[in-house]
Design an enzyme around this catalytic site. Structure first.
Site, mmCIF file in Angstrom:
data_model
loop_
_atom_site.group_PDB
_atom_site.id
_atom_site.type_symbol
_atom_site.label_atom_id
_atom_site.label_comp_id
_atom_site.label_asym_id
_atom_site.label_seq_id
_atom_site.Cartn_x
_atom_site.Cartn_y
_atom_site.Cartn_z
ATOM 1 N N ASP A 167 0.606 -1.358 -0.009
ATOM 2 C CA ASP A 167 0.008 -0.174 -0.073
ATOM 3 C C ASP A 167 0.797 1.268 0.097
ATOM 4 O O ASP A 167 0.615 2.475 -0.374
ATOM 5 C CB ASP A 167 -0.737 0.021 1.216
ATOM 6 N N ARG A 184 -0.541 12.671 10.327
ATOM 7 C CA ARG A 184 0.886 13.257 10.763
ATOM 8 C C ARG A 184 1.157 14.491 9.827
ATOM 9 O O ARG A 184 0.729 14.442 8.520
ATOM 10 C CB ARG A 184 1.827 12.196 10.559
ATOM 11 N N SER A 197 6.490 7.077 13.036
ATOM 12 C CA SER A 197 6.609 5.572 12.469
ATOM 13 C C SER A 197 7.320 4.743 13.272
ATOM 14 O O SER A 197 8.273 4.835 14.035
ATOM 15 C CB SER A 197 6.942 5.897 11.031
ATOM 16 N N ARG A 244 9.247 2.918 11.404
ATOM 17 C CA ARG A 244 10.206 2.457 10.322
ATOM 18 C C ARG A 244 11.538 1.960 10.987
ATOM 19 O O ARG A 244 12.405 2.832 11.659
ATOM 20 C CB ARG A 244 10.501 3.401 9.366
HETATM 21 C C1 MIC Z 1 4.006 6.400 8.247
HETATM 22 O O1 MIC Z 1 2.796 6.602 8.353
HETATM 23 O O2 MIC Z 1 5.093 7.108 8.599
HETATM 24 C C2 MIC Z 1 4.425 5.026 7.633
HETATM 25 C C3 MIC Z 1 5.047 5.236 6.486
HETATM 26 O O3 MIC Z 1 3.381 4.102 7.553
HETATM 27 C C4 MIC Z 1 5.430 4.383 8.872
HETATM 28 C C5 MIC Z 1 6.037 3.019 8.288
HETATM 29 C C6 MIC Z 1 7.143 2.911 7.321
HETATM 30 O O4 MIC Z 1 7.936 4.045 7.562
HETATM 31 O O5 MIC Z 1 6.937 2.439 6.475
HETATM 32 C C7 MIC Z 1 4.574 3.990 10.140
HETATM 33 O O6 MIC Z 1 3.757 4.567 10.560
HETATM 34 O O7 MIC Z 1 5.281 3.122 10.850
#
Ligand code: MIC
Ligand code: SF4
Length: 638
Positions: free
Chosen positions: A64, A379, A532, A534
């Site tokens: 996605d 965000r 996030s 990540r």
């Molecule tokens: C986000 O909203 O910042 C993301 C992209 O969905 C991240 C995950 C990512 O960085 O891939 C999250 O919310 O964990």
């Protein structure tokens, strides 16, 4: 003993540990989810663990985030994810099926179960009474391998809801009001558990908007009871059999209580550049709007978009702005199309974006320079939209739709009759874009294009960290600051390339300096690493030789990710010591005994300062081993 919902689910899933606040516990994870931007790493890590098949009740891999396919990189990731899912017994949700959190809520989430997801908005499924937690990809890989998830027993806030939302006031405004009160770091260490008579007035998609954006509080997760409304939702999804009743015992206790009278809330907006800078729309009406986006995992449900369509029907978007809509799932998109609502939206001038994350993470539909953009996402961090100077405000779909006609912030309560949307008795069910794995994956070939780079692994921690301060940042540094996504998102499977962009938006010289220093330390303020899940915000710094992050306080998921990748996360015992380090200073920390008193020595300035950490015994062993993957491999060998 009387238990709240959080305690009930944890008790049922407890593998080890004491259920007393803040003590380390291990819980069994029933389900996992990944999305493509974190998933490629999670599956490379799972593969490295050498387990032949996932050991969960259900694991789903969604695509996605990276769906623009500007070159081979995204499609390479997709085919890698599809084949590795088939090999290891994971359900694959094909590109075009929708945003992981929305789709999981529709098709797979189950009250009373646990879910760990490699995305910080995994708590969305708390809207149907799941204990759903966001984590780094490696923690999800461990859960797929059947390992329990390690966390600190959370404290529980009871959010006591009374009253009923007024017309034109939305679930988004409820969570914005909570963010206004609690701030982006107020939720660290807590689960927000919803209770009180106001719950009966909220539908499942509304509850999911609230639990989704509970991530912005820094909370471990948020959870609603599973009640008659949950049952109706699951029945309409053809999943009544997945329903169980789940509620707190009448005399359950909580660590904190906050009271929210729904009838007193007014339409709100989170102002640039933090989700907790919240103001009433009525105070922002002087602002002209240049762009509107309705979508993202927070507000892209059938009811959200139907209401927007009802507001926009017969109108035209204001000439000064562009309106983008991104339905949350294929189910939502099909229903809008079948019921003619999509036509109403398009007739009004809305631009149909893919039913994916898209603009929320800076993948297309960037605002113009200095634009004021209204978005229904969660965000609004600086530069996240892809335009450095854009001012992003987070609002409800109602406020967004009205503003897109008026061309300016408008209190929607002035708009006239509120469009009531009924929850469908039956959603359109079509699971044909899921690929369910075959029984035996042993013959499946995993397809790896050139965008899938090898996984970097750290060596064991030495007895002393001797390194230079490579950057010094302030409070509330987000993972978007550390590891920008947007246009670099296609590099997620290629750490050496992606690492070139660490801290790019904060300091363009960071990468060069880190490479020159070889070994270095990051100095941070409060709530370092919020946002996030990540893990690249730890993995890429690890690849660049970062040995430790010393700051005033950490966000939960990022702290765990640092441990997973062998970077020491510690905080100043005396926060004022933050002022005694500058970039380029030579630092030393003796880490021979992580359990003892740790001292950070600033060799350049001749200061010694105590630092502390909250690591469990297991975390310390993992750090010493050079990270969780090295540790797991060493254990497997032993
Ligand atoms: C986000 O909203 O910042 C993301 C992209 O969905 C991240 C995950 C990512 O960085 O891939 C999250 O919310 O964990
Ligand atoms: Fe996708 Fe945005 Fe939700 Fe993250 S917050 S999962 S980028 S829609």
């Amino acid at each position: 003993m009387a238990l709240n919902i959080t305690q009930k689910i944890i008790k049922q899933h407890l593998v080890s540990g004491e259920m007393t606040a803040k003590s380390p516990i291990n819980i069994k994870m029933d389900q996992t989810l990944t999305q493509d931007a974190t998933g490629t790493m999670a599956y490379l890590q799972f593969e490295a663990l050498g387990v032949p098949r996932v050991r969960t009740e259900l694991s789903v891999s969604y695509v996605d985030h990276n769906t623009s396919q500007m070159d081979y990189k995204n499609p390479d990731d997709h085919i890698f994810l599809q084949t590795i899912a088939d090999k290891f017994g994971i359900v694959f949700s094909r590109p075009g099926n929708g945003i992981c959190h929305q789709v999981h809520l529709e098709r797979f989430g189950k009250p009373g179960k646990t879910l760990i997801g490699s995305d910080s908005h995994t708590p969305t499924c708390g809207g149907i009474g799941m204990l759903a937690i966001g984590a780094g990809g490696l923690d999800v890989a461990m859960a797929m391998a059947g390992q329990p998830f390690n966390l600190k027993m959370p404290m529980v806030v009871k959010v006591n809801l009374t009253g009923k939302l007024q017309p034109w006031v939305a679930a988004k405004d409820v969570i914005l009001e909570i963010l206004r009160r609690e701030t982006v770091k107020g939720g660290v260490g807590y689960v927000y558990e919803y209770a009180g008579p106001g719950i009966d007035t909220l539908t499942v998609p509304e509850r999911a908007t609230i639990t989704n954006m509970g991530a912005e509080l820094g909370a471990t997760t948020s959870v609603f009871p599973s009640d008659g409304e949950t049952k109706r939702f699951l029945k309409a999804q053809g999943r009544e059999a997945d329903w169980i009743e789940l509620k707190a015992d009448p005399d359950a206790t909580y660590d904190r209580v906050i009271d929210i009278d729904l009838s007193k809330i007014e339409p709100l907006a989170a102002c640039p550049h933090m989700p907790d800078i919240v103001k009433p729309i009525s105070e922002l009406e002087h602002l002209l709007v240049d762009q509107v986006m309705i979508g993202s995992c927070t507000n892209s449900s059938y009811t959200d978009l139907t209401r927007a369509a009802m507001i926009l029907k017969g109108k035209t978007v204001h000439p000064r702005l562009s309106l983008g809509i991104a339905p949350g799932s294929r189910q939502v998109l099909r229903m809008l199309a079948d019921e003619g609502k999509l036509s109403d939206l398009v007739a009004a001038g809305a631009r149909l974006l893919e039913n994916a994350c898209g603009p929320c993470i800076g993948m297309g539909f960037a605002p113009k320079s200095d634009a004021i953009a209204l978005r229904t996402s969660n965000r609004n961090f600086e530069k996240r939209s892809g335009t450095d100077s854009a001012q992003v405000y987070l609002v409800s779909p109602e406020v967004a739709a009205v503003a897109s006609v008026e061309g300016k912030f408008t209190d929607p309560r002035k708009w006239g009759k509120y469009p009531e949307v009924k929850m469908p008795e039956k959603f359109t069910i079509d699971d044909s874009m899921f690929i369910f794995p075959g029984k035996d994956g042993s013959k499946v070939e995993i397809v790896r294009g050139p965008n899938i780079a090898a996984l970097p692994i750290k060596e064991k921690m030495s007895r002393e960290i001797a390194a230079k301060a490579v950057i010094k940042v302030g409070d509330n540094i987000t993972t978007d600051h550390i590891m920008p996504a947007g246009k670099y998102l296609p590099l997620r499977s290629n750490v050496p390339e992606y690492a070139k962009h660490v801290f790019e938006g904060v300091d363009t010289q960071f990468y060069k300096r880190a490479v020159e220093m070889k070994r270095s330390v990051i100095i941070g303020g409060d709530n370092y690493g919020q946002g996030s899940s990540r893990e690249h915000a730890a993995l890429c710094p690890m690849y660049l030789g970062i040995e430790a992050v010393i700051c005033k306080s950490f966000a939960r998921i990022h702290l765990a990710n640092l441990v997973n990748f062998g970077i020491l996360p510690a905080t100043f015992k005396n926060p004022a010591d933050y002022d005694r380090i500058e970039v380029g200073d030579e630092l030393k920390i003796n880490v021979d005994n992580l359990n003892g008193e740790l001292v950070l020595e600033n060799v350049t300035r001749g200061h010694k300062m105590p630092i502390v950490h909250t690591l469990s015994d297991e975390d310390m062993v993992i750090l010493k081993a050079g990270g969780r993957l090295s540790y797991a491999k060493q254990q497997a060998l032993a």
